[in-house]
Design a protein around this motif. Sequence first.
Motif, PDB file in Angstrom:
ATOM      1  N   ASP A   1      23.447  41.243  20.391  1.00 23.06           N
ATOM      2  CA  ASP A   1      24.625  41.289  19.536  1.00 23.06           C
ATOM      3  C   ASP A   1      25.529  40.076  19.707  1.00 23.06           C
ATOM      4  OD1 ASP A   1      24.016  43.784  18.435  1.00 23.06           O
ATOM      5  OD2 ASP A   1      24.968  44.836  20.102  1.00 23.06           O
ATOM      6  N   LEU A   2      25.519  39.468  20.875  1.00 27.29           N
ATOM      7  CA  LEU A   2      26.542  38.478  21.186  1.00 27.29           C
ATOM      8  C   LEU A   2      25.997  37.081  21.422  1.00 27.29           C
ATOM      9  CD1 LEU A   2      28.753  40.579  23.651  1.00 27.29           C
ATOM     10  CD2 LEU A   2      29.013  40.297  21.178  1.00 27.29           C
ATOM     11  N   TRP A   3      24.897  36.953  22.159  1.00 25.00           N
ATOM     12  CA  TRP A   3      24.502  35.648  22.677  1.00 25.00           C
ATOM     13  C   TRP A   3      23.108  35.239  22.219  1.00 25.00           C
ATOM     14  CZ3 TRP A   3      28.126  32.759  24.832  1.00 25.00           C
ATOM     15  CH2 TRP A   3      29.229  33.391  25.406  1.00 25.00           C
ATOM     16  N   GLU A   4      22.964  33.940  21.959  1.00 19.77           N
ATOM     17  CA  GLU A   4      21.669  33.289  21.744  1.00 19.77           C
ATOM     18  C   GLU A   4      21.562  32.213  22.811  1.00 19.77           C
ATOM     19  OE1 GLU A   4      19.737  34.474  19.146  1.00 19.77           O
ATOM     20  OE2 GLU A   4      21.384  35.889  18.879  1.00 19.77           O
ATOM     21  N   GLU A   5      20.413  32.113  23.468  1.00 19.73           N
ATOM     22  CA  GLU A   5      20.377  31.232  24.631  1.00 19.73           C
ATOM     23  C   GLU A   5      19.151  30.331  24.691  1.00 19.73           C
ATOM     24  OE1 GLU A   5      20.526  34.466  27.589  1.00 19.73           O
ATOM     25  OE2 GLU A   5      18.638  33.684  28.381  1.00 19.73           O
TER      26      GLU A   5
ATOM     27  N   LYS B   1      11.761  27.756  35.035  1.00 20.58           N
ATOM     28  CA  LYS B   1      11.196  27.303  36.297  1.00 20.58           C
ATOM     29  C   LYS B   1      10.380  28.409  36.948  1.00 20.58           C
ATOM     30  CE  LYS B   1      14.577  23.701  37.122  1.00 20.58           C
ATOM     31  NZ  LYS B   1      15.444  22.994  38.100  1.00 20.58           N
ATOM     32  N   LYS B   2       9.420  28.006  37.737  1.00 19.43           N
ATOM     33  CA  LYS B   2       8.462  28.939  38.334  1.00 19.43           C
ATOM     34  C   LYS B   2       9.157  30.000  39.162  1.00 19.43           C
ATOM     35  CE  LYS B   2       5.616  27.412  41.576  1.00 19.43           C
ATOM     36  NZ  LYS B   2       4.442  26.752  42.197  1.00 19.43           N
ATOM     37  N   GLY B   3       8.891  31.261  38.829  1.00 21.92           N
ATOM     38  CA  GLY B   3       9.407  32.379  39.600  1.00 21.92           C
ATOM     39  C   GLY B   3      10.824  32.780  39.288  1.00 21.92           C
ATOM     40  N   ALA B   4      11.493  32.084  38.368  1.00 18.40           N
ATOM     41  CA  ALA B   4      12.898  32.374  38.088  1.00 18.40           C
ATOM     42  C   ALA B   4      13.045  33.596  37.189  1.00 18.40           C
ATOM     43  CB  ALA B   4      13.566  31.161  37.446  1.00 18.40           C
ATOM     44  N   ASN B   5      14.206  34.229  37.298  1.00 23.72           N
ATOM     45  CA  ASN B   5      14.541  35.412  36.506  1.00 23.72           C
ATOM     46  C   ASN B   5      15.720  35.051  35.608  1.00 23.72           C
ATOM     47  OD1 ASN B   5      15.588  37.935  35.607  1.00 23.72           O
ATOM     48  ND2 ASN B   5      14.741  38.979  37.387  1.00 23.72           N
ATOM     49  N   TYR B   6      15.537  35.192  34.297  1.00 29.16           N
ATOM     50  CA  TYR B   6      16.552  34.757  33.340  1.00 29.16           C
ATOM     51  C   TYR B   6      17.449  35.893  32.849  1.00 29.16           C
ATOM     52  CZ  TYR B   6      14.468  30.373  34.058  1.00 29.16           C
ATOM     53  OH  TYR B   6      14.037  29.227  34.690  1.00 29.16           O
ATOM     54  N   GLY B   7      17.355  37.034  33.517  1.00 29.63           N
ATOM     55  CA  GLY B   7      18.432  38.001  33.455  1.00 29.63           C
ATOM     56  C   GLY B   7      18.312  39.190  32.542  1.00 29.63           C
TER      57      GLY B   7
ATOM     58  N   PRO C   1      25.256  34.578  29.271  1.00 28.08           N
ATOM     59  CA  PRO C   1      25.889  34.301  30.559  1.00 28.08           C
ATOM     60  C   PRO C   1      26.716  35.461  31.103  1.00 28.08           C
ATOM     61  CG  PRO C   1      27.180  33.334  28.806  1.00 28.08           C
ATOM     62  CD  PRO C   1      26.007  33.998  28.140  1.00 28.08           C
ATOM     63  N   THR C   2      26.631  36.649  30.479  1.00 29.45           N
ATOM     64  CA  THR C   2      27.512  37.754  30.850  1.00 29.45           C
ATOM     65  C   THR C   2      26.722  38.976  31.307  1.00 29.45           C
ATOM     66  OG1 THR C   2      27.572  38.663  28.606  1.00 29.45           O
ATOM     67  CG2 THR C   2      29.204  36.975  29.157  1.00 29.45           C
ATOM     68  N   THR C   3      27.412  39.881  31.972  1.00 24.72           N
ATOM     69  CA  THR C   3      26.838  41.167  32.364  1.00 24.72           C
ATOM     70  C   THR C   3      27.155  42.185  31.286  1.00 24.72           C
ATOM     71  OG1 THR C   3      27.113  40.676  34.714  1.00 24.72           O
ATOM     72  CG2 THR C   3      26.810  42.980  34.111  1.00 24.72           C
ATOM     73  N   PRO C   4      26.142  42.823  30.672  1.00 26.70           N
ATOM     74  CA  PRO C   4      26.411  43.759  29.578  1.00 26.70           C
ATOM     75  C   PRO C   4      26.881  45.108  30.084  1.00 26.70           C
ATOM     76  CG  PRO C   4      24.067  43.653  30.013  1.00 26.70           C
ATOM     77  CD  PRO C   4      24.708  42.660  30.941  1.00 26.70           C
ATOM     78  N   ASP C   5      27.634  45.816  29.233  1.00 23.20           N
ATOM     79  CA  ASP C   5      28.106  47.129  29.646  1.00 23.20           C
ATOM     80  C   ASP C   5      27.007  48.174  29.632  1.00 23.20           C
ATOM     81  OD1 ASP C   5      27.783  47.378  26.928  1.00 23.20           O
ATOM     82  OD2 ASP C   5      29.873  47.792  26.472  1.00 23.20           O
ATOM     83  N   PHE C   6      25.894  47.900  28.920  1.00 24.01           N
ATOM     84  CA  PHE C   6      24.832  48.901  28.863  1.00 24.01           C
ATOM     85  C   PHE C   6      23.983  48.929  30.133  1.00 24.01           C
ATOM     86  CE2 PHE C   6      23.627  45.236  26.171  1.00 24.01           C
ATOM     87  CZ  PHE C   6      22.517  44.741  26.865  1.00 24.01           C
TER      88      PHE C   6
ATOM     89  N   THR D   1      19.586  35.897  39.339  1.00 25.72           N
ATOM     90  CA  THR D   1      19.231  35.466  37.994  1.00 25.72           C
ATOM     91  C   THR D   1      19.707  34.043  37.744  1.00 25.72           C
ATOM     92  OG1 THR D   1      21.255  36.418  37.065  1.00 25.72           O
ATOM     93  CG2 THR D   1      19.286  37.815  37.086  1.00 25.72           C
ATOM     94  N   THR D   2      19.060  33.409  36.776  1.00 25.71           N
ATOM     95  CA  THR D   2      19.358  32.025  36.404  1.00 25.71           C
ATOM     96  C   THR D   2      20.064  32.001  35.060  1.00 25.71           C
ATOM     97  OG1 THR D   2      17.409  31.218  37.598  1.00 25.71           O
ATOM     98  CG2 THR D   2      18.333  29.774  35.910  1.00 25.71           C
ATOM     99  N   ASP D   3      21.188  31.304  34.991  1.00 26.58           N
ATOM    100  CA  ASP D   3      21.936  31.211  33.745  1.00 26.58           C
ATOM    101  C   ASP D   3      21.211  30.322  32.740  1.00 26.58           C
ATOM    102  OD1 ASP D   3      24.030  32.834  34.498  1.00 26.58           O
ATOM    103  OD2 ASP D   3      25.276  31.182  35.233  1.00 26.58           O
ATOM    104  N   PRO D   4      21.445  30.559  31.450  1.00 21.43           N
ATOM    105  CA  PRO D   4      20.875  29.665  30.445  1.00 21.43           C
ATOM    106  C   PRO D   4      21.486  28.271  30.536  1.00 21.43           C
ATOM    107  CG  PRO D   4      22.394  31.232  29.433  1.00 21.43           C
ATOM    108  CD  PRO D   4      22.216  31.667  30.851  1.00 21.43           C
ATOM    109  N   VAL D   5      20.732  27.292  30.084  1.00 18.66           N
ATOM    110  CA  VAL D   5      21.248  25.930  29.983  1.00 18.66           C
ATOM    111  C   VAL D   5      22.360  25.866  28.946  1.00 18.66           C
ATOM    112  CG1 VAL D   5      20.643  23.594  29.209  1.00 18.66           C
ATOM    113  CG2 VAL D   5      19.142  24.814  30.796  1.00 18.66           C
ATOM    114  N   HIS D   6      22.187  26.639  27.886  1.00 21.36           N
ATOM    115  CA  HIS D   6      23.210  26.690  26.838  1.00 21.36           C
ATOM    116  C   HIS D   6      23.108  28.030  26.135  1.00 21.36           C
ATOM    117  CE1 HIS D   6      25.893  25.648  23.612  1.00 21.36           C
ATOM    118  NE2 HIS D   6      24.960  25.798  22.703  1.00 21.36           N
TER     119      HIS D   6
END
Length: 432
Positions: A288-292, A297-303, A310-315, A326-331
Amino acid sequence: MSRRPLPHAACLALAALLHLGGGVAHAVPEALPGDGLAPEAPLAPPVPALEIPEDTLPGIGLSRLVFDREFDSPVALSTALPDSGGEQILALQRGEFCAVKLDGSGQWRSFLDFRPRMAGIVLFEEGVHGIALHPQFEKNRLFYLSYTQNDPRRTVISEMRATEGEAPTALPETERVLLEIPQPLADHWGGHITFGPDGHLYIALGDGGLRSDPYRLAQNPWVLHGKILRLDVNTRSGRLPYGIPADNPFAHEQTVRPEIFALGFRNPWGLAFDPHTGHLWCADVGQDLWEEINLVKKGANYGWSDRDGPTTPDFHPQPLIPGTATTDPVHAYTRLRGEGLCIVGGHTYRGEKMPALQGMYLFADWGYGTVWGLEMDALNERATRRLVLHRRAESTKLNPTLITPDAEGEPILLSQEGSLYRIEYIEAISAE
């Protein structure tokens, strides 16, 4: 037969609610029976500040490539066929594959007609998702497909062989299925595939559908949904029809599927390696809110779905697995600012004709038809500025489904309505 694009089914519903001039979509619940009053719409979240500046880069535009036909929802474009004068295989969502020349000649021919196999595959995201030529295609004639099937609903990754000669065509009878992933719903498939500089096949898979990933599949380390996979198509591991690379990040862990290269994706659309740095880039369609945009990178978790952009959802206020990093998006861009509603992935520009774009990550938004270049820092890992390359004119048709390089590294934009466009200097467009 559906001609809708692939990013995700929520796009159309949201587009109907969204004020395209920059407003915010509000979901208004129905009134309670008998109360006679409509409840107030819930307040939208606060609009976050843009974390990087945005400017317009003048002098860049789109030039439509002329063919004697439209292409039914183009979704992927292969690297160039060797010894074919620059032909590339264009994959269409409903099962047709065409060898096309992007030199302005308008030449195309049939490479594979998979439409009988795709009969009845008509829903929003169903269909063909990707094609990739084996790095040694010139010698072994192998290529790989990503597509969907029903009864049971599943994603299929398969290998096929092509004929010899300067104008090869596919040999459907040689198909060998490598992997089938059961799918709970007919959306959030993902499905793009590409070969890396290491010679391995990378596969981007969505979370399987439904809002908010209720079964937490993207964070579940024992399923393949919401992951990027890495397979060795040249070997076999045990009785698997593919090999598990020994250096896969979870190859030796019993609690994680060994195919997984990275995890935490919702609906990845656009998977591409930078030929200069070897970086793997992936755009991920939001809810609903973000496009990223992610640097994978190997083994990383994108959330997702512990995080949304870049946010924690209420759900999902708590992670599925406590202590997960977790790894934040570049943009990330947000619908709250009216910037767009369905990201379409692209690639890092490494061509020669547009020096002003050198090193930028090119991407677009399906819903708004905007095309951007993302300016990066010296390490090519963080975004520093976003540049508008093209905004869709009102009343024109443009719904990008992919930005991908031609044989010379120059960007080609695929659009749902059936056209292919070259991104280039306006002077070049005017001279045509």
